[in-house]
Design a protein around this motif. Structure first.
Motif, PDB file in Angstrom:
ATOM      1  N   UNK A  30      29.536  44.419  46.775  1.00  0.00           N
ATOM      2  CA  UNK A  30      29.770  43.465  45.690  1.00  0.00           C
ATOM      3  C   UNK A  30      30.681  44.088  44.619  1.00  0.00           C
ATOM      4  N   UNK A  31      30.453  45.356  44.328  1.00  0.00           N
ATOM      5  CA  UNK A  31      31.296  46.040  43.351  1.00  0.00           C
ATOM      6  C   UNK A  31      32.759  46.030  43.807  1.00  0.00           C
ATOM      7  N   UNK A  32      32.976  46.341  45.077  1.00  0.00           N
ATOM      8  CA  UNK A  32      34.339  46.348  45.614  1.00  0.00           C
ATOM      9  C   UNK A  32      34.986  44.973  45.558  1.00  0.00           C
ATOM     10  N   UNK A  33      34.173  43.950  45.848  1.00  0.00           N
ATOM     11  CA  UNK A  33      34.692  42.579  45.804  1.00  0.00           C
ATOM     12  C   UNK A  33      35.115  42.219  44.371  1.00  0.00           C
ATOM     13  N   UNK A  34      34.293  42.607  43.407  1.00  0.00           N
ATOM     14  CA  UNK A  34      34.609  42.313  42.000  1.00  0.00           C
ATOM     15  C   UNK A  34      35.872  43.053  41.559  1.00  0.00           C
ATOM     16  N   UNK A  35      36.040  44.290  42.041  1.00  0.00           N
ATOM     17  CA  UNK A  35      37.253  45.044  41.687  1.00  0.00           C
ATOM     18  C   UNK A  35      38.498  44.374  42.267  1.00  0.00           C
ATOM     19  N   UNK A  36      38.377  43.881  43.498  1.00  0.00           N
ATOM     20  CA  UNK A  36      39.523  43.194  44.125  1.00  0.00           C
ATOM     21  C   UNK A  36      39.876  41.936  43.332  1.00  0.00           C
ATOM     22  N   UNK A  37      38.860  41.174  42.959  1.00  0.00           N
ATOM     23  CA  UNK A  37      39.098  39.967  42.156  1.00  0.00           C
ATOM     24  C   UNK A  37      39.720  40.319  40.813  1.00  0.00           C
ATOM     25  N   UNK A  38      39.230  41.397  40.233  1.00  0.00           N
ATOM     26  CA  UNK A  38      39.735  41.824  38.921  1.00  0.00           C
ATOM     27  C   UNK A  38      41.214  42.174  39.017  1.00  0.00           C
ATOM     28  N   UNK A  39      41.593  42.839  40.111  1.00  0.00           N
ATOM     29  CA  UNK A  39      43.010  43.192  40.237  1.00  0.00           C
ATOM     30  C   UNK A  39      43.872  41.937  40.365  1.00  0.00           C
ATOM     31  N   UNK A  40      43.394  41.000  41.177  1.00  0.00           N
ATOM     32  CA  UNK A  40      44.145  39.752  41.362  1.00  0.00           C
ATOM     33  C   UNK A  40      44.337  39.049  40.014  1.00  0.00           C
ATOM     34  N   UNK A  41      43.267  38.988  39.263  1.00  0.00           N
ATOM     35  CA  UNK A  41      43.304  38.318  37.969  1.00  0.00           C
ATOM     36  C   UNK A  41      44.254  39.043  36.999  1.00  0.00           C
ATOM     37  N   UNK A  42      44.195  40.377  37.013  1.00  0.00           N
ATOM     38  CA  UNK A  42      45.051  41.182  36.128  1.00  0.00           C
ATOM     39  C   UNK A  42      46.519  40.964  36.497  1.00  0.00           C
ATOM     40  N   UNK A  43      46.768  40.915  37.816  1.00  0.00           N
ATOM     41  CA  UNK A  43      48.144  40.808  38.291  1.00  0.00           C
ATOM     42  C   UNK A  43      48.690  39.371  38.132  1.00  0.00           C
ATOM     43  N   UNK A  44      47.922  38.373  38.580  1.00  0.00           N
ATOM     44  CA  UNK A  44      48.435  36.998  38.590  1.00  0.00           C
ATOM     45  C   UNK A  44      48.282  36.291  37.249  1.00  0.00           C
ATOM     46  N   UNK A  45      47.091  36.362  36.672  1.00  0.00           N
ATOM     47  CA  UNK A  45      46.837  35.601  35.445  1.00  0.00           C
ATOM     48  C   UNK A  45      47.287  36.345  34.186  1.00  0.00           C
ATOM     49  N   UNK A  46      46.942  37.631  34.112  1.00  0.00           N
ATOM     50  CA  UNK A  46      47.334  38.373  32.916  1.00  0.00           C
ATOM     51  C   UNK A  46      48.778  38.861  33.023  1.00  0.00           C
ATOM     52  N   UNK A  47      49.282  38.925  34.262  1.00  0.00           N
ATOM     53  CA  UNK A  47      50.621  39.466  34.530  1.00  0.00           C
ATOM     54  C   UNK A  47      50.803  40.818  33.860  1.00  0.00           C
ATOM     55  N   UNK A  48      49.799  41.696  34.107  1.00  0.00           N
ATOM     56  CA  UNK A  48      49.826  43.034  33.506  1.00  0.00           C
ATOM     57  C   UNK A  48      50.099  44.119  34.540  1.00  0.00           C
ATOM     58  N   UNK A  49      50.375  43.718  35.789  1.00  0.00           N
ATOM     59  CA  UNK A  49      50.623  44.728  36.820  1.00  0.00           C
ATOM     60  C   UNK A  49      52.125  44.912  37.010  1.00  0.00           C
ATOM     61  N   UNK A  50      52.531  45.503  38.119  1.00  0.00           N
ATOM     62  CA  UNK A  50      53.949  45.669  38.454  1.00  0.00           C
ATOM     63  C   UNK A  50      54.011  45.867  39.960  1.00  0.00           C
TER      64      UNK A  50
END
Ligand code: ADP
Ligand code: MG
Length: 384
Positions: A291-311
């Motif tokens: 579950x922790x790993x799943x939440x981290x994956x979701x968090x990355x998606x959200x950071x990248x797509x919604x927050x547009x804070x990745x590269x």
């Protein structure tokens, strides 16, 4: 890690005085990105990389600070310390002195040697480690004790008010209050926290993309503005919402159409990230690593797509880790636009994981990354 015995010897040779020694760690954030200034939740861990301070009193009323990392010394009058930053490494220790003075402390003369192995400017918070180790060293010399959470707040203020960087409380808090083999779920509203044990068979593998994209468009500032804009829209309908911490996904459904598209996306990241961070702490406490790993994956998606804070590079580092043996979860950590990813990896697989990830990333991007296998370390303290 840099050896305190070596720093002691160098300090003795340079200043002819026996120092007291202190250490403050850098940190990696497991989950909870751009939530701290929305008074939300973060879950960092302190890491093995740290900054050491050696301090001894002086009788000439001078404050002399030597940075081993820069082989550079700066001298000031304790009675007339600079009131403004000068875009130099010394801003960080001087900021701490300014805040301590503002709290009514008389700053004595001292010699201070600083030495750290937290990679500078990589999102592992070398600045907070420097502030916290300095604060601990100087307050100890003055015979003043601040509890860890108070010390963290003073250091955050020194970075906000003196250095001029609008960071939240996370970095200083975890550096001052981290606990060995634990992550720390911090409520940035009231600074209450809960420790979540990291199982012994889990390694923190930190992968440095080696890029930090200049956010010349004032990205950090514009993201914060968008977060505030979204919050203001919700607050028009629900005045009790002071920060996005108070908002829910249902609020976004009802009033998201009144926001600009960007504000809506940023808010969706922050609101869902708060929920994920609390859920991640629960998962860790329950030892539910899937579950922790799943939440981290979701968090990355959200950071990248919604927050547009990745590269591109950070997305690649996360993507390339996905099918490697031993991976529990991977995501970009820190302020964004580059820096490091955090990978939770089964410890026995960590060396092979690090090697394979490094090779894949180099082949894909042409950049040789630095990959560190860390464990959660304790918070700042005096070294006896
Ligand atoms: P981060 O905190 O992510 O590493 P920052 O830009 O916030 O990046 O802080 C990095 C700056 O902090 C460096 O450029 C330097 O000015 C200062 N700094 C950090 N560690 C040290 C050190 N050991 N000695 C001197 N200055 C340091
Ligand atoms: Mg910093």
């Amino acid at each position: 890690m840099h050896d305190p015995k070596v720093l002691r010897t160098r300090h003795l040779a340079r200043f002819q005085a026996e120092p007291a020694l202190f250490v403050a760690p850098g940190r990696v954030n497991l989950i909870g990105e751009h939530t701290d200034y929305a008074e939300g939740f973060v879950m960092p861990a302190a890491i093995d990389f740290a900054t050491l301070a050696a301090i001894s009193p002086r009788t000439d009323g001078k404050v002399v600070i030597y940075a081993e990392n820069y082989s550079e010394e700066r001298t000031f009058d304790a009675a007339a310390l600079p009131a403004k930053a000068s875009k130099h490494w010394s801003d960080y220790p001087l900021g701490v002195l300014a805040i301590l003075a503002g709290e009514g402390n008389k700053i004595p003369g001292f010699s201070l040697s600083l030495w750290g192995d937290v990679p500078l400017g990589s999102g592992l918070s070398s600045s907070a480690a420097l502030e916290v180790t300095t604060a601990l060293a100087v307050t100890s010399l003055m015979g003043v004790h601040y509890p860890g959470p108070v010390l963290a707040r003073l250091c955050q203020r020194s970075e906000n008010e003196f250095v001029g960087s609008s960071c939240g409380i996370m970095d200083q808090f975890i550096s001052a209050n981290g606990a060995e083999d634990h992550a720390l779920l911090l409520d940035c509203r009231d600074l209450s926290f809960k420790l979540a044990p990291i199982p012994a068979n889990v390694a923190l593998v930190i992968a440095n993309t080696m890029v930090q994209h200049a956010v010349t468009g004032g990205e950090y500032t514009s993201r914060r503005a968008e977060v505030e804009e979204a919050c203001a829209v919700i607050a028009r309908h629900r005045p009790e919402v002071r920060f996005l911490r108070d908002a829910t996904p249902a609020d976004l459904e009802k009033w998201g159409s009144e926001m600009t598209p960007n504000a809506l996306k940023r808010a969706r990241h922050v609101i869902t990230e708060n929920l994920r961070t609390v859920a991640a702490a629960d998962a860790l406490i329950r030892h539910d690593l899937v579950e922790l790993g799943r939440l981290m994956a979701e968090a990355h998606k959200s950071y990248s797509h919604d927050f547009e804070g990745s590269c591109v590079e950070a997305d690649a580092m996360v993507e390339l880790a996905q099918d490697l043996p031993g991976l529990i979860g991977a995501r970009l950590t820190g302020g964004g636009f580059g820096g490091c990813t955090i990978n939770l990896v089964e410890r026995s697989q960590a060396p092979a994981f690090a090697e394979a990830l490094g090779a894949r990333y180099a082949a894909k991007t042409g950049i040789k990354p630095q990959i560190h296998i860390c464990h959660a370390s304790g918070g700042a303290h005096r070294i006896e």
